[in-house]
Design an enzyme around this catalytic site. Sequence first.
Site, short mmCIF file in Angstrom:
data_model
loop_
_atom_site.label_atom_id
_atom_site.label_comp_id
_atom_site.label_asym_id
_atom_site.label_seq_id
_atom_site.Cartn_x
_atom_site.Cartn_y
_atom_site.Cartn_z
N GLY A 10 -9.01 6.40 1.49
CA GLY A 10 -9.64 5.11 1.75
C GLY A 10 -8.75 4.25 2.63
O GLY A 10 -7.85 4.74 3.29
N CYS A 11 -9.00 2.97 2.60
CA CYS A 11 -8.23 2.03 3.41
C CYS A 11 -6.74 2.13 3.08
O CYS A 11 -6.35 2.11 1.91
CB CYS A 11 -8.73 0.61 3.15
SG CYS A 11 -7.79 -0.64 4.03
N PHE A 12 -5.93 2.24 4.11
CA PHE A 12 -4.49 2.45 3.85
C PHE A 12 -3.78 1.23 3.29
O PHE A 12 -2.70 1.35 2.72
CB PHE A 12 -3.76 3.01 5.06
CG PHE A 12 -4.02 2.38 6.41
CD1 PHE A 12 -4.32 1.04 6.58
CD2 PHE A 12 -3.94 3.17 7.55
CE1 PHE A 12 -4.54 0.49 7.83
CE2 PHE A 12 -4.14 2.64 8.82
CZ PHE A 12 -4.44 1.29 8.95
N TRP A 13 -4.36 0.04 3.41
CA TRP A 13 -3.69 -1.16 2.89
C TRP A 13 -3.43 -1.08 1.39
O TRP A 13 -2.34 -1.35 0.92
CB TRP A 13 -4.55 -2.40 3.14
CG TRP A 13 -4.82 -2.76 4.56
CD1 TRP A 13 -4.15 -2.35 5.68
CD2 TRP A 13 -5.87 -3.61 5.00
NE1 TRP A 13 -4.73 -2.90 6.79
CE2 TRP A 13 -5.78 -3.69 6.41
CE3 TRP A 13 -6.87 -4.32 4.35
CZ2 TRP A 13 -6.65 -4.45 7.17
CZ3 TRP A 13 -7.75 -5.08 5.11
CH2 TRP A 13 -7.63 -5.13 6.51
N HIS A 159 -8.33 -0.15 -4.32
CA HIS A 159 -7.55 0.81 -5.11
C HIS A 159 -7.04 0.15 -6.38
O HIS A 159 -6.59 -0.99 -6.35
CB HIS A 159 -6.38 1.33 -4.27
CG HIS A 159 -6.84 2.02 -3.03
ND1 HIS A 159 -7.02 1.37 -1.84
CD2 HIS A 159 -7.17 3.31 -2.82
CE1 HIS A 159 -7.45 2.23 -0.94
NE2 HIS A 159 -7.56 3.41 -1.51
#
Length: 163
Positions: A10-13, A159
Site C-alpha cells: 500500500g501507500c509507503f507513508w 496501516h
Amino acid sequence: MAEKATFAGGCFWGIEHLFKKEFEKDGVKTKVGYTGGNTESPDYKLVCTGTTNHAEAIELTFDPAKISYQTLLEFFYRIHDPTLLNAQGRNTGTQYRSAIFYHSPEQKAVAEKVTEKIKEEHYKDKEIVTQIVPAAEFFDAEEYHQLYIEKNPDGYVCHFPRW
C-alpha cells in the site's frame, strides 16, 4: 554486516511510519521509493498512472545481529492486509500491491515460511496475494515522501497493527 529488506503493502507513508516507530531503536533505517517495475528513474506522478508496474515500497537497512529478517516480515504482515489484490485502504492500483522483494535465497526461504505461518494463524480461509519476488533496482522516492507522516502528522495512513 547490514542487510536490506524491501516490502510493498500500500501507500509507503504508513508502512515507513510504523516500521520507524517500531524498529528505529534497533538501528533499522528506512527509506521509501519505487521498485519492481519496468521504467527507469520513475517518479511519483508516473508511478501513480499505473503504467510503470512499480510498487510504492520501503527499503529497510538492518543489522541481523540486532533484529531478524523474520521479525521484520512478521511485522510487515501485521500492519497491512495481504489478502487485498492491488489495494490497501482507499488506495487502489498495482502500485499499492503487497510484495516481498527478497535480496537472497535465504530471504526467499524465510519469506515463504513466514507467509505460510501467517496464513495458518491469521488468514486460514483467505488467500494471501503477497508476491514473493526477487529484489529489483530500488529508486528513492522524492524527498517530500521521506518520513512523510513525521513531517505531516495528520497525513493519511491506512496501516495499523491487525493483531
